[in-house]
Design a protein around this motif. Structure first.
Motif, PDB file in Angstrom:
ATOM      1  N   LEU A 330      12.948  18.009   1.580  1.00  0.00           N
ATOM      2  CA  LEU A 330      12.552  18.331   2.945  1.00  0.00           C
ATOM      3  C   LEU A 330      11.309  19.223   2.950  1.00  0.00           C
ATOM      4  O   LEU A 330      10.389  19.023   3.756  1.00  0.00           O
ATOM      5  N   GLU A 331      11.281  20.193   2.054  1.00  0.00           N
ATOM      6  CA  GLU A 331      10.131  21.094   1.979  1.00  0.00           C
ATOM      7  C   GLU A 331       8.869  20.361   1.539  1.00  0.00           C
ATOM      8  O   GLU A 331       7.763  20.636   2.030  1.00  0.00           O
ATOM      9  N   ASN A 332       9.032  19.418   0.614  1.00  0.00           N
ATOM     10  CA  ASN A 332       7.876  18.727   0.026  1.00  0.00           C
ATOM     11  C   ASN A 332       7.517  17.433   0.741  1.00  0.00           C
ATOM     12  O   ASN A 332       6.669  16.670   0.264  1.00  0.00           O
ATOM     13  N   GLN A 333       8.182  17.146   1.856  1.00  0.00           N
ATOM     14  CA  GLN A 333       7.894  15.959   2.667  1.00  0.00           C
ATOM     15  C   GLN A 333       8.002  14.668   1.852  1.00  0.00           C
ATOM     16  O   GLN A 333       7.115  13.818   1.859  1.00  0.00           O
ATOM     17  N   GLU A 334       9.117  14.549   1.148  1.00  0.00           N
ATOM     18  CA  GLU A 334       9.345  13.369   0.317  1.00  0.00           C
ATOM     19  C   GLU A 334       9.993  12.215   1.096  1.00  0.00           C
ATOM     20  O   GLU A 334      10.144  11.118   0.555  1.00  0.00           O
ATOM     21  N   PHE A 335      10.355  12.468   2.356  1.00  0.00           N
ATOM     22  CA  PHE A 335      11.038  11.437   3.129  1.00  0.00           C
ATOM     23  C   PHE A 335      10.040  10.577   3.895  1.00  0.00           C
ATOM     24  O   PHE A 335       8.977  11.041   4.314  1.00  0.00           O
ATOM     25  N   GLN A 336      10.402   9.327   4.057  1.00  0.00           N
ATOM     26  CA  GLN A 336       9.572   8.365   4.770  1.00  0.00           C
ATOM     27  C   GLN A 336      10.432   7.622   5.795  1.00  0.00           C
ATOM     28  O   GLN A 336      11.644   7.496   5.622  1.00  0.00           O
ATOM     29  N   ILE A 337       9.770   7.146   6.836  1.00  0.00           N
ATOM     30  CA  ILE A 337      10.476   6.328   7.820  1.00  0.00           C
ATOM     31  C   ILE A 337      10.059   4.874   7.635  1.00  0.00           C
ATOM     32  O   ILE A 337       8.870   4.552   7.632  1.00  0.00           O
TER      33      ILE A 337
END
Length: 577
Positions: A330-337
């Motif tokens: 979450l901190e490193n913005q590893e999620f994608q939509i």
């Protein structure tokens, strides 16, 4: 040909009216079209309505001794909401007519009575009441059928997984000893593919009867899948007693097809979870027994029985590591939509997208949501993750709307977690997102599951009403996997019902799945909901769903979930190609 008469209750304190009705409607009475009941006041009328539920129409005067017609009109819906009342009064001025209609009157006739008009009015009213009652009964039948399919296996009549889970929950609550057996017929597929479906089903029913003969009256046998069964055995404390029961079951299974002199190996695998494991959730016991059964299968032994041992699982360390990685992700913005297209089954037009979150782990690669979403809910990380998904998908959709207005309107479906809804700031979050990303030109559709609704029905229903005021559409997701919320459906402001992929994937091969989907679609349409089928993978499934009246579908038959860049390319192709 005789017919069942329609019962009509006449409430009027004028004795002459009964004589007039019996004379002027003599033909209708004699042929059995109408049957009249007469009373002179509202109190007696209510008593008759309570004791005679098949009354279809009430003809009532307004001014009567005791309870008058005004009060009667307000009381009728408390006895039967579908029953219609027609006022017959000499006081037919506009004010009285409006007041009567506001209090529930269906129609208003003035005295002196025009009996031809009365006959037409009665027939019209009976027709509407009959259709309403028929629709109510059809809905009730559909709900009862779905409840049965949710709790029982259609082929064998045995309870299914939901029923067993309820038994385990009850035993946990009352702190009783029990054992859960997960049993698989290892050679059943050989019989099914070797001798055909019909013969295999006959064999299965025969074997079920043999198992029942070994059980106590309090034991519960359930069919979970084609060749898999679960036994809930109350009162078992020790491994010794459980093993004796397992050995008895092994001997019970005689894998020889009925009426054939051909036999197959009678190998069965049994996994056992005892109540001494002290789990708090019923699903954990079932999962433990299932794990033990698969471990038994791996041993390649005939008639193998395995007791669950926590050491069989290495999930603890993996879970802790995954939890730590989630926070960093979450901190490193590893999620994608990713966006999975939803298509109209009738014309193959693009109808919208469902926003699906994916985790691009730096070392493990793309992790499917089934591995990390449950953990985010357990840890509370679903709240910040869900907020990001909602904000980012709405932002992206607004951008696409500006760039490709000719492709819109489209719907954007976003899944909600129960923790998100219970978060006190959620309503404010929705308002903030709507203000930041104008939703003109496409519909935001929020999806909730049955389990979320049943865990917090009052709060969820309250939020749903707020969402509707904001012109947000609502869908119930993975419908059919549960059964508790059926009684709520009629009162919820829903727009869409989504059928779980677990039914769709077997629609062409599993009659139970087909029956469930038929029932779900009938139920949805009776409530004016459209239907989206998830997990559509083949053209055969598309054809079946289309024939059943399902409006929309999503799945790999149309497109897998795709990233934002691919969606942009799709819009560009549709616009300029």
């Amino acid at each position: 040909m005789s017919q069942t008469p329609a019962y009509i209750l006449v409430v009027d304190d004028e004795p002459e009216l009964q004589r007039l009705i019996e004379r002027c409607l003599k033909h209708q009475i004699e042929i059995g079209e109408f049957k009249f009941l007469f009373t002179t006041c509202g109190i007696d009328a209510l008593d008759l309505l309570r004791s005679t539920p098949h009354i279809s129409v009430v003809l009532t005067d307004l001014n009567m001794p005791g309870m008058d017609g005004w009060a009667l009109l307000e009381q009728i819906p408390t006895i039967d909401p579908l029953l219609k009342a027609v006022v017959v009064s000499a006081y037919g001025d506009i004010q009285n007519i409006r007041t009567a209609m506001n209090r529930g009157a269906f129609d208003f006739l003035t005295k002196p009575i025009n009996f031809q008009d009365l006959i037409l009015t009665i027939r019209k009213t009976i027709d509407i009441v009959t259709k309403s009652r028929l629709q109510k009964q059809q809905l009730k039948d559909a709900v009862e059928n779905l409840q049965y399919l949710a709790l029982y296996d259609k082929l064998t009549g045995l309870p299914n997984q939901n029923h067993v889970l309820e038994c385990i929950r009850s035993a946990i609550f009352h702190q009783l000893d029990f054992a859960v057996f997960y049993l698989a017929l290892d050679r059943f597929k050989v019989i099914r593919y070797g001798y055909g479906k019909t013969l295999a089903e006959e064999f299965l029913i025969q074997e079920v009867e043999r198992i029942k003969a070994c059980l106590q009256a309090t034991d519960v046998l359930a069919r979970i899948w084609k060749d898999e069964f679960v036994l809930f055995l109350p009162g078992i404390q020790s491994e010794t007693v459980a093993l004796e029961t397992a050995n008895k079951l092994h001997k019970t299974f005689k894998l020889s097809p009925p009426e054939r002199r051909i036999s197959a190996s009678g190998n069965t695998s049994i996994g056992i979870a005892l109540s001494s494991l002290c789990y708090e959730q019923a699903e954990d016991f079932l999962r433990a027994a299932d794990t033990a059964m698969h471990y038994a299968r791996m041993q390649n032994q005939t008639n193998c029985t395995v007791f669950f041992n926590p050491e069989m699982q290495v999930a603890v360390l993996n879970r802790l590591q995954l939890e730590s990685d989630l926070e960093l992700g979450l901190e490193n913005q590893e999620f994608q939509i990713y966006y999975q297209p939803i298509y109209s089954l009738q014309n193959r037009y693009l109808a919208g997208f469902e926003a699906l979150v994916r985790w691009q782990h730096p070392s493990r690669g793309l992790i499917p949501p089934s591995e990390f979403i449950p953990l985010t809910e357990e840890t509370g990380l679903i709240i910040p993750l869900g907020e990001w998904v909602l904000r980012e998908s709405c932002r992206q959709f607004s951008q696409w709307q500006n760039e490709f207005p000719d492709q819109f309107p489209l719907s954007l479906s976003v899944n909600l977690s129960g923790l998100q809804i219970l978060n006190s700031d959620f309503s404010g979050l929705i308002d903030n997102i709507i203000q930041s990303n104008p939703l003109e030109g496409f519909n935001l559709k929020l999806e909730i599951t049955e389990s979320i609704l049943m865990e917090n029905p009052e709060i969820v229903t309250q939020y749903m009403s707020q969402f509707k005021l904001r012109k947000i559409q609502l869908a119930i997701d993975d419908f059919g996997t549960g059964y508790s919320c059926l009684s709520y459906l009629q009162s919820l402001p829903l727009d869409t019902l989504k059928i779980d992929r677990s039914f769709v994937i077997n629609i062409s091969s599993n009659p139970k799945s087909l029956d469930i989907i038929k029932t779900l679609i009938t139920l949805a349409h009776s409530l004016n909901l459209d239907v989206v089928a998830e997990g559509v993978e083949t053209e055969e499934q598309v054809a079946i769903l289309k024939d059943l009246g399902c409006e929309y579908g999503q799945g790999y038959c149309f497109s897998p979930p795709i990233d934002a860049n691919t969606v942009t390319q799709l819009f560009q192709k549709n616009s300029y190609g």
